[in-house]
Design a protein around this motif. Sequence first.
Motif, PDB file in Angstrom:
ATOM      1  N   VAL A  67       5.022  13.496   1.575  1.00 43.51           N
ATOM      2  CA  VAL A  67       4.687  12.867   2.854  1.00 43.51           C
ATOM      3  C   VAL A  67       4.101  13.932   3.776  1.00 43.51           C
ATOM      4  CG1 VAL A  67       5.583  11.587   4.848  1.00 43.51           C
ATOM      5  CG2 VAL A  67       6.570  11.221   2.570  1.00 43.51           C
ATOM      6  N   ASP A  68       2.924  13.669   4.315  1.00 44.36           N
ATOM      7  CA  ASP A  68       2.254  14.661   5.157  1.00 44.36           C
ATOM      8  C   ASP A  68       1.639  13.990   6.382  1.00 44.36           C
ATOM      9  OD1 ASP A  68       1.097  16.983   6.110  1.00 44.36           O
ATOM     10  OD2 ASP A  68      -0.595  16.950   4.725  1.00 44.36           O
ATOM     11  N   PRO A  91       1.943   4.289  -1.881  1.00 47.95           N
ATOM     12  CA  PRO A  91       2.776   3.081  -1.940  1.00 47.95           C
ATOM     13  C   PRO A  91       2.085   1.835  -1.396  1.00 47.95           C
ATOM     14  CG  PRO A  91       4.046   4.935  -1.118  1.00 47.95           C
ATOM     15  CD  PRO A  91       2.625   5.392  -1.178  1.00 47.95           C
ATOM     16  N   ALA A  92       1.185   1.999  -0.442  1.00 53.02           N
ATOM     17  CA  ALA A  92       0.486   0.855   0.135  1.00 53.02           C
ATOM     18  C   ALA A  92      -0.411   0.175  -0.886  1.00 53.02           C
ATOM     19  CB  ALA A  92      -0.333   1.291   1.356  1.00 53.02           C
ATOM     20  N   GLU A  93      -0.744   0.898  -1.958  1.00 56.60           N
ATOM     21  CA  GLU A  93      -1.623   0.348  -2.984  1.00 56.60           C
ATOM     22  C   GLU A  93      -0.921   0.252  -4.334  1.00 56.60           C
ATOM     23  OE1 GLU A  93      -5.012   2.893  -2.977  1.00 56.60           O
ATOM     24  OE2 GLU A  93      -5.544   2.453  -0.887  1.00 56.60           O
ATOM     25  N   GLY A  94       0.413   0.389  -4.341  1.00 57.76           N
ATOM     26  CA  GLY A  94       1.158   0.393  -5.589  1.00 57.76           C
ATOM     27  C   GLY A  94       1.087  -0.944  -6.313  1.00 57.76           C
ATOM     28  N   ASP A  95       0.782  -0.896  -7.628  1.00 55.47           N
ATOM     29  CA  ASP A  95       0.717  -2.116  -8.422  1.00 55.47           C
ATOM     30  C   ASP A  95       2.065  -2.382  -9.087  1.00 55.47           C
ATOM     31  OD1 ASP A  95       0.871  -0.211 -10.393  1.00 55.47           O
ATOM     32  OD2 ASP A  95      -1.189  -0.474 -11.099  1.00 55.47           O
ATOM     33  N   GLU A  96       2.142  -3.383  -9.946  1.00 59.91           N
ATOM     34  CA  GLU A  96       3.408  -3.744 -10.568  1.00 59.91           C
ATOM     35  C   GLU A  96       3.940  -2.626 -11.459  1.00 59.91           C
ATOM     36  OE1 GLU A  96       3.278  -7.446 -12.590  1.00 59.91           O
ATOM     37  OE2 GLU A  96       3.020  -8.647 -10.763  1.00 59.91           O
ATOM     38  N   ALA A  97       3.045  -1.943 -12.159  1.00 63.22           N
ATOM     39  CA  ALA A  97       3.481  -0.850 -13.027  1.00 63.22           C
ATOM     40  C   ALA A  97       4.124   0.261 -12.201  1.00 63.22           C
ATOM     41  CB  ALA A  97       2.301  -0.309 -13.826  1.00 63.22           C
ATOM     42  N   GLY A 135      -1.736   9.440   8.276  1.00 65.58           N
ATOM     43  CA  GLY A 135      -1.042  10.373   7.407  1.00 65.58           C
ATOM     44  C   GLY A 135      -1.211  10.006   5.946  1.00 65.58           C
ATOM     45  N   THR A 136      -0.749  10.877   5.078  1.00 67.58           N
ATOM     46  CA  THR A 136      -0.831  10.624   3.643  1.00 67.58           C
ATOM     47  C   THR A 136       0.577  10.528   3.053  1.00 67.58           C
ATOM     48  OG1 THR A 136      -0.955  12.992   3.136  1.00 67.58           O
ATOM     49  CG2 THR A 136      -3.035  11.815   3.437  1.00 67.58           C
ATOM     50  N   VAL A 137       0.739   9.589   2.132  1.00 71.54           N
ATOM     51  CA  VAL A 137       2.022   9.372   1.468  1.00 71.54           C
ATOM     52  C   VAL A 137       1.772   9.160  -0.017  1.00 71.54           C
ATOM     53  CG1 VAL A 137       4.074   7.913   1.288  1.00 71.54           C
ATOM     54  CG2 VAL A 137       3.033   8.321   3.525  1.00 71.54           C
ATOM     55  N   SER A 138       2.508   9.888  -0.845  1.00 67.31           N
ATOM     56  CA  SER A 138       2.418   9.721  -2.284  1.00 67.31           C
ATOM     57  C   SER A 138       3.819   9.607  -2.862  1.00 67.31           C
ATOM     58  CB  SER A 138       1.693  10.920  -2.918  1.00 67.31           C
ATOM     59  OG  SER A 138       1.740  10.853  -4.334  1.00 67.31           O
TER      60      SER A 138
END
Length: 310
Positions: free
Chosen positions: A12-13, A73-79, A64-67
């Motif tokens: 998280v940045d 997470p905002a673009e996280g798919d089902e996998a 900000g950026t989050v990984s």
Amino acid sequence: MTVGGSGVVIDVDGLRMRYGSTDVLREVTFRARRGEVLVLLGPNGAGKTTTVEILEGFRKRSAGTVSVLGADPAEGDEAWRARIGVVLQSWRDHGKWRVRELLAHLGSYYAPYADRDALRPWDTDELIALVGLTEHADAKIQNLSGGQRRRVDVAVGVVGRPEVLFLDEPTAGLDPEAKREFHDLVHRLADKHGTTILLTTHDMDEADKLADRILILAGGRIIADGSADELARRITGKAEVRWTRDGQRFVHTTTESTKYVHELFKQYGEEIGELEVRRASLEDTYMALVHQHESGAPTDFRTLEEVTAR
């Protein structure tokens, strides 16, 4: 599975969250590595829930950026979602299901995402034993006690063998024995299975027992990041030395407790009975750091008493 440099799985940045003209989160920055247990502390309204919801992909950030596990997470798919677990403060929507049936049913959704590195889901009976519900495996959830239902909540959160687990006040409603068993479970997940765990709690004793690192969030910012011992060292306050001699109890406050105890034994030797050196607890440290932030006190404060004096 190692994700990112140095096993970083949460990165998280400069996270910021704004509602209208109000910033709820301001430049929040931290990292978590594989198998690390982070405890997020902070007063009500500090932004803890918002932070966690962003990491879980349930809320979009303003900047900000989050990984998490190498993905936004905002673009996280089902996998991606199959690789995380969430335990909310309360989750009791399926009271008519039996414990084993519910966990087997939910686990079936994770099976398509299994691979050689991630065996999903957890074996149902193994999971039930892990959370201490073997004797209640065939009971309807609505007939369980509050503490037993809380164990079901935890089982639901980890049924897919998550690589990252988010826990929101996970031991609320648990009795002391169940709480101790849950703490053992957290340690097993982190140490044996490499699960990265981010936990929010108001229980300072729980935070002290579980955390590899503690993050303190206040006013929408991370004001402290470190182990309980590292944070305590930021309070260079006095320690209390307590001892007994000839049936009398004594208390002395000193900034040099080791030297004082040494002199104490030189003077009285075996006459000294019970001896205790009490330094700042995590709760002391937390209260001092939050008060320091709220009062705008300088960061190089000298004693707990000076920081918390009103």
